[in-house]
Design a protein around this motif. Structure first.
Motif, PDB file in Angstrom:
ATOM      1  N   LEU A 303       0.806  -1.221   0.000  1.00 36.66           N
ATOM      2  CA  LEU A 303       0.000   0.000   0.000  1.00 36.66           C
ATOM      3  C   LEU A 303       0.837   1.269   0.000  1.00 36.66           C
ATOM      4  N   ARG A 304       2.152   1.130   0.184  1.00 35.45           N
ATOM      5  CA  ARG A 304       3.021   2.299   0.223  1.00 35.45           C
ATOM      6  C   ARG A 304       4.200   2.115  -0.721  1.00 35.45           C
ATOM      7  N   SER A 305       4.739   3.216  -1.180  1.00 35.45           N
ATOM      8  CA  SER A 305       5.892   3.168  -2.067  1.00 35.45           C
ATOM      9  C   SER A 305       7.111   2.671  -1.295  1.00 35.45           C
ATOM     10  N   LEU A 316      -0.087   4.848  -1.722  1.00 36.64           N
ATOM     11  CA  LEU A 316      -0.310   4.799  -3.163  1.00 36.64           C
ATOM     12  C   LEU A 316      -1.766   5.030  -3.550  1.00 36.64           C
ATOM     13  N   ALA A 317      -2.642   5.109  -2.571  1.00 31.98           N
ATOM     14  CA  ALA A 317      -4.069   5.285  -2.860  1.00 31.98           C
ATOM     15  C   ALA A 317      -4.737   6.017  -1.711  1.00 31.98           C
ATOM     16  N   ASN A 318      -5.941   6.474  -1.961  1.00 37.39           N
ATOM     17  CA  ASN A 318      -6.749   7.164  -0.974  1.00 37.39           C
ATOM     18  C   ASN A 318      -7.742   6.166  -0.379  1.00 37.39           C
ATOM     19  N   PHE A 319      -7.512   5.763   0.862  1.00 40.04           N
ATOM     20  CA  PHE A 319      -8.368   4.777   1.508  1.00 40.04           C
ATOM     21  C   PHE A 319      -8.348   4.996   3.014  1.00 40.04           C
ATOM     22  N   LYS A 320      -9.097   4.188   3.718  1.00 41.71           N
ATOM     23  CA  LYS A 320      -9.202   4.295   5.175  1.00 41.71           C
ATOM     24  C   LYS A 320      -8.336   3.210   5.801  1.00 41.71           C
ATOM     25  N   ARG A 321      -7.277   3.618   6.496  1.00 40.26           N
ATOM     26  CA  ARG A 321      -6.325   2.637   7.009  1.00 40.26           C
ATOM     27  C   ARG A 321      -6.909   1.814   8.150  1.00 40.26           C
ATOM     28  N   GLY A 322      -7.753   2.408   8.937  1.00 40.74           N
ATOM     29  CA  GLY A 322      -8.369   1.694  10.053  1.00 40.74           C
ATOM     30  C   GLY A 322      -9.497   2.524  10.634  1.00 40.74           C
ATOM     31  N   SER A 323     -10.142   2.009  11.629  1.00 36.29           N
ATOM     32  CA  SER A 323     -11.266   2.708  12.242  1.00 36.29           C
ATOM     33  C   SER A 323     -10.834   4.090  12.737  1.00 36.29           C
ATOM     34  N   GLY A 324     -11.496   5.121  12.218  1.00 38.64           N
ATOM     35  CA  GLY A 324     -11.197   6.486  12.636  1.00 38.64           C
ATOM     36  C   GLY A 324      -9.941   7.066  12.036  1.00 38.64           C
ATOM     37  N   ASP A 325      -9.287   6.360  11.093  1.00 31.85           N
ATOM     38  CA  ASP A 325      -8.036   6.854  10.495  1.00 31.85           C
ATOM     39  C   ASP A 325      -8.233   7.025   8.994  1.00 31.85           C
ATOM     40  N   ASN A 326      -8.709   8.220   8.606  1.00 34.06           N
ATOM     41  CA  ASN A 326      -8.943   8.498   7.194  1.00 34.06           C
ATOM     42  C   ASN A 326      -7.775   9.185   6.509  1.00 34.06           C
ATOM     43  N   MET A 327      -6.846   9.798   7.294  1.00 33.28           N
ATOM     44  CA  MET A 327      -5.744  10.489   6.628  1.00 33.28           C
ATOM     45  C   MET A 327      -4.488  10.606   7.471  1.00 33.28           C
ATOM     46  N   GLY A 328      -4.441  10.004   8.649  1.00 39.26           N
ATOM     47  CA  GLY A 328      -3.229  10.087   9.457  1.00 39.26           C
ATOM     48  C   GLY A 328      -3.262  11.263  10.418  1.00 39.26           C
ATOM     49  N   ASN A 334      -1.021  10.503   6.051  1.00 40.01           N
ATOM     50  CA  ASN A 334      -0.582   9.357   5.257  1.00 40.01           C
ATOM     51  C   ASN A 334      -1.057   9.389   3.804  1.00 40.01           C
ATOM     52  N   ASP A 335      -2.313   9.789   3.538  1.00 41.50           N
ATOM     53  CA  ASP A 335      -2.741   9.908   2.146  1.00 41.50           C
ATOM     54  C   ASP A 335      -3.162  11.340   1.789  1.00 41.50           C
ATOM     55  N   ASN A 336      -3.118  12.227   2.766  1.00 48.36           N
ATOM     56  CA  ASN A 336      -3.367  13.653   2.538  1.00 48.36           C
ATOM     57  C   ASN A 336      -4.742  13.916   1.921  1.00 48.36           C
ATOM     58  N   ALA A 337      -5.731  13.082   2.273  1.00 50.77           N
ATOM     59  CA  ALA A 337      -7.080  13.267   1.749  1.00 50.77           C
ATOM     60  C   ALA A 337      -8.070  12.695   2.745  1.00 50.77           C
ATOM     61  N   ALA A 338      -8.860  13.575   3.368  1.00 54.25           N
ATOM     62  CA  ALA A 338      -9.860  13.115   4.331  1.00 54.25           C
ATOM     63  C   ALA A 338     -11.072  12.522   3.627  1.00 54.25           C
ATOM     64  N   ILE A 339     -11.408  13.086   2.466  1.00 50.73           N
ATOM     65  CA  ILE A 339     -12.519  12.643   1.625  1.00 50.73           C
ATOM     66  C   ILE A 339     -11.910  12.321   0.258  1.00 50.73           C
ATOM     67  N   PRO A 340     -12.670  12.237  -0.831  1.00 42.14           N
ATOM     68  CA  PRO A 340     -12.022  12.025  -2.131  1.00 42.14           C
ATOM     69  C   PRO A 340     -10.974  13.080  -2.426  1.00 42.14           C
ATOM     70  N   GLY A 341      -9.905  12.688  -3.086  1.00 38.50           N
ATOM     71  CA  GLY A 341      -8.860  13.619  -3.495  1.00 38.50           C
ATOM     72  C   GLY A 341      -9.022  13.981  -4.960  1.00 38.50           C
ATOM     73  N   VAL A 343      -8.615  14.076  -8.929  1.00 39.18           N
ATOM     74  CA  VAL A 343      -8.642  12.882  -9.781  1.00 39.18           C
ATOM     75  C   VAL A 343      -7.281  12.512 -10.350  1.00 39.18           C
ATOM     76  N   THR A 344      -6.308  13.420 -10.333  1.00 42.59           N
ATOM     77  CA  THR A 344      -4.982  13.104 -10.859  1.00 42.59           C
ATOM     78  C   THR A 344      -3.961  12.897  -9.747  1.00 42.59           C
ATOM     79  N   THR A 345      -4.425  12.646  -8.545  1.00 43.17           N
ATOM     80  CA  THR A 345      -3.501  12.365  -7.456  1.00 43.17           C
ATOM     81  C   THR A 345      -3.329  10.858  -7.277  1.00 43.17           C
ATOM     82  N   PHE A 346      -2.318  10.480  -6.526  1.00 38.52           N
ATOM     83  CA  PHE A 346      -1.953   9.096  -6.253  1.00 38.52           C
ATOM     84  C   PHE A 346      -1.364   8.426  -7.504  1.00 38.52           C
ATOM     85  N   LEU A 347      -0.927   7.203  -7.324  1.00 35.41           N
ATOM     86  CA  LEU A 347      -0.097   6.554  -8.337  1.00 35.41           C
ATOM     87  C   LEU A 347      -0.925   6.019  -9.507  1.00 35.41           C
ATOM     88  N   PRO A 348      -0.646   6.468 -10.746  1.00 34.18           N
ATOM     89  CA  PRO A 348      -1.319   5.866 -11.903  1.00 34.18           C
ATOM     90  C   PRO A 348      -0.745   4.478 -12.167  1.00 34.18           C
TER      91      PRO A 348
END
Length: 517
Positions: A303-305, A316-328, A334-341, A343-348
């Motif tokens: 999940l990480r580079s 590498l993606a915008n997701f929820k790592r665990g309960s109550g952890d949406n962005m670190g 960790n993913d710098n996005a609390a909600i959707p980020g 569309v051109t962010t994260f790894l293509p």
């Protein structure tokens, strides 16, 4: 000038004239009848030469191939609805990114202006995304209800709150706008048509199918009526309307099938380090080890580079790592996005496609059935066909509906009885929910599965890593929406599967062998 010099000059001149004459392109003719193509003296049968298949706006080319569709790892959820199966998907195009808020607002802007008359009020209302999908009884999400779709800060965030039907209508609109602009740019359509449409044109708006069927009265552009127009009628006069076989118009934007989406998500591209940039070199016919996510398995932490450098450890993606952890945590998101980020962010992935794992889940075209992998074909598998034909009950010249689209109706099953390949026009529940299968789902009683259930693929910003695997699948009713579901468009590819260049032909070509005498 002496006699010898004069003779030499004449010979040189004749040779020069002959050389220029030989440069004249050879007239292409039918190998079946011998008649010339594109010759006004022989009927002007127009046969354009195969040309590069252009990639329509926003899309990337995905070369087809075989892959194992379904579960890709030890299934901790013990899911039974994604049994692995080897299938083949033909080449196609798919959006590089998810459809963003600004793209969908562009669609609404066109609707507001084209259908401004009060009688079309429900058209606009029916296209609006449901911003209330952000609301929760036990969370303060009202700012997203008010701002997420319309505030400029969220322009390039994926549109959410759009149901499957709305996404399908957007694809139709996008097809028409892209083809209309292509005809204008090529000089076959008058640019004033845009002003007419967006001034309350209503039904009189450009629709690709209506144009091709002659139901849309187009104002021809400058090239269409010019002598330099390469399109001619049987008398050799400029042809003012374009046909699909002229190779000018793009195909239809649509939602990708589940198989296409999953194949594109993995981004399997066979790599050969010895391969050079030549059409004559090929890699070995091998299939890469199954990936867990939309990028290659690289190291223990998928999940990480893991590559040394400034991006090492980055999600590498915008997701929820665990309960109550949406962005670190602050200072170390960790993913710098609390909600959707954006569309051109994260790894293509290897095809250059963004966010096939994470950000928002996405609608695909398929109707959901738990055992689709066992029932579907192994070439371009898809459940969702409803075979239609043009509704001509209104007579020629009256084939369009109130939105300017060609009216369609189900094919008559009685006419299909003698066919070998299909006998039913309505195939959504074919062999799984129809009278022949004897299968019933009891929607609302024992299950939520019905013919309105559409497949949702890919994990979202609010999902755990399990759902980020392209093989996982969920479903939702086609008239429902969510703050975690968006969509992207696809388009079928014409021609050889290996690429979009005209010089690439289908099949393997070998030197011609002359027969022995």
């Amino acid at each position: 000038m002496n006699m010898l010099t004069g003779v030499r000059s004449c010979v040189l001149l004749a040779a020069t004239i002959g050389a220029f004459a030989s440069c004249k392109p050879k007239q292409e003719k039918s190998t079946a009848t011998g008649w010339n193509y594109n010759d006004k003296k022989q009927g002007s049968f127009s046969v354009p030469k195969p040309k590069d298949v252009k990639t329509a706006p926003g899309l990337v080319f995905v070369q087809g191939g075989t892959f194992t569709m379904g579960a890709t790892q030890e299934d901790v959820m013990a899911e039974f609805n994604n049994t692995p199966k080897r299938v083949t998907v033909n080449s196609f195009f798919i959006d590089r990114t998810e459809v963003a808020n600004v793209h969908y607002r562009e669609y609404l802007y066109w609707l507001e202006n084209t259908f401004s008359d009060e009688q079309y009020k429900k058209v606009l209302e029916g296209a609006l995304p449901d911003t209330l999908v952000w609301r929760s009884e036990l969370a303060y999400n009202e700012p997203y209800v008010e701002y997420y779709f319309r505030h400029p800060s969220y322009n390039y965030y994926p549109v959410v709150g759009v149901n499957w039907k709305q996404a399908t209508d957007y694809c139709i609109w996008r097809t028409d706008r892209v083809n209309q602009l292509e005809l204008i740019n090529k000089g076959y359509l008058n640019a004033n048509a845009i002003k007419t449409e967006e001034n309350g044109g209503g039904q009189e708006n450009f629709n690709t199918k209506a144009y091709l069927m002659g139901e849309y009265q187009a104002q021809p552009g400058k090239l269409a009526t010019s002598k330099s127009n390469p399109l001619k009628d049987a008398q050799g006069r400029p042809r003012t309307t374009v046909r699909f076989e002229d190779g000018i118009l793009f195909g239809d934007y649509r939602l990708p099938t589940e198989a296409e989406w999953e194949y594109a998500a993995y981004g399997y591209v066979m790599e050969n380090p010895q391969r050079k940039a030549s059409a004559k070199t090929r890699g070995e016919e091998v299939v890469a080890n199954k990936q867990i996510y939309a990028w290659k398995n690289d190291g223990f932490d998928n999940l990480r580079s893991t590559k040394p450098g400034s991006y090492q450890g980055a999600f590498l993606a915008n997701f929820k790592r665990g309960s109550g952890d949406n962005m670190g945590v602050a200072g170390g998101l960790n993913d710098n996005a609390a909600i959707p980020g954006e569309v051109t962010t994260f790894l293509p992935n290897a095809f250059g496609i963004y966010n096939m794992s994470g950000n928002v889940s996405e609608w695909v075209a398929d109707v959901y059935r738990p055992l689709t992998s066992l029932e579907g074909d192994d070439f371009n598998p898809f459940r969702g066909n409803v075979f239609k034909t043009v509704d001509k009950s209104g007579g020629e010249g009256n084939l369009r509906d109130s939105l300017g689209r060609i009216k369609m109706k189900l094919e008559n099953d009685s006419i299909l009885q003698n066919r070998r390949n299909y006998q039913k026009a309505y195939a959504l529940n074919y062999l799984d929910g129809d009278s022949l299968s004897g299968v019933t789902y009891g929607y609302g009683v024992t299950t939520l599965i019905s013919d309105k259930s559409r497949v949702v693929k890919g994990g979202s910003w609010n999902d755990r890593p399990y759902w980020l695997s392209p093989g996982t699948r969920r479903f939702l009713e086609e008239d429902q929406s969510s703050s975690t579901i968006g969509f992207r468009c696809a388009m079928s590819h014409a021609g050889a599967p290996e690429g979009t260049k005209a010089k690439i032909k289908t099949g393997n070509s070998f030197p011609e062998r002359k027969p022995r005498r």
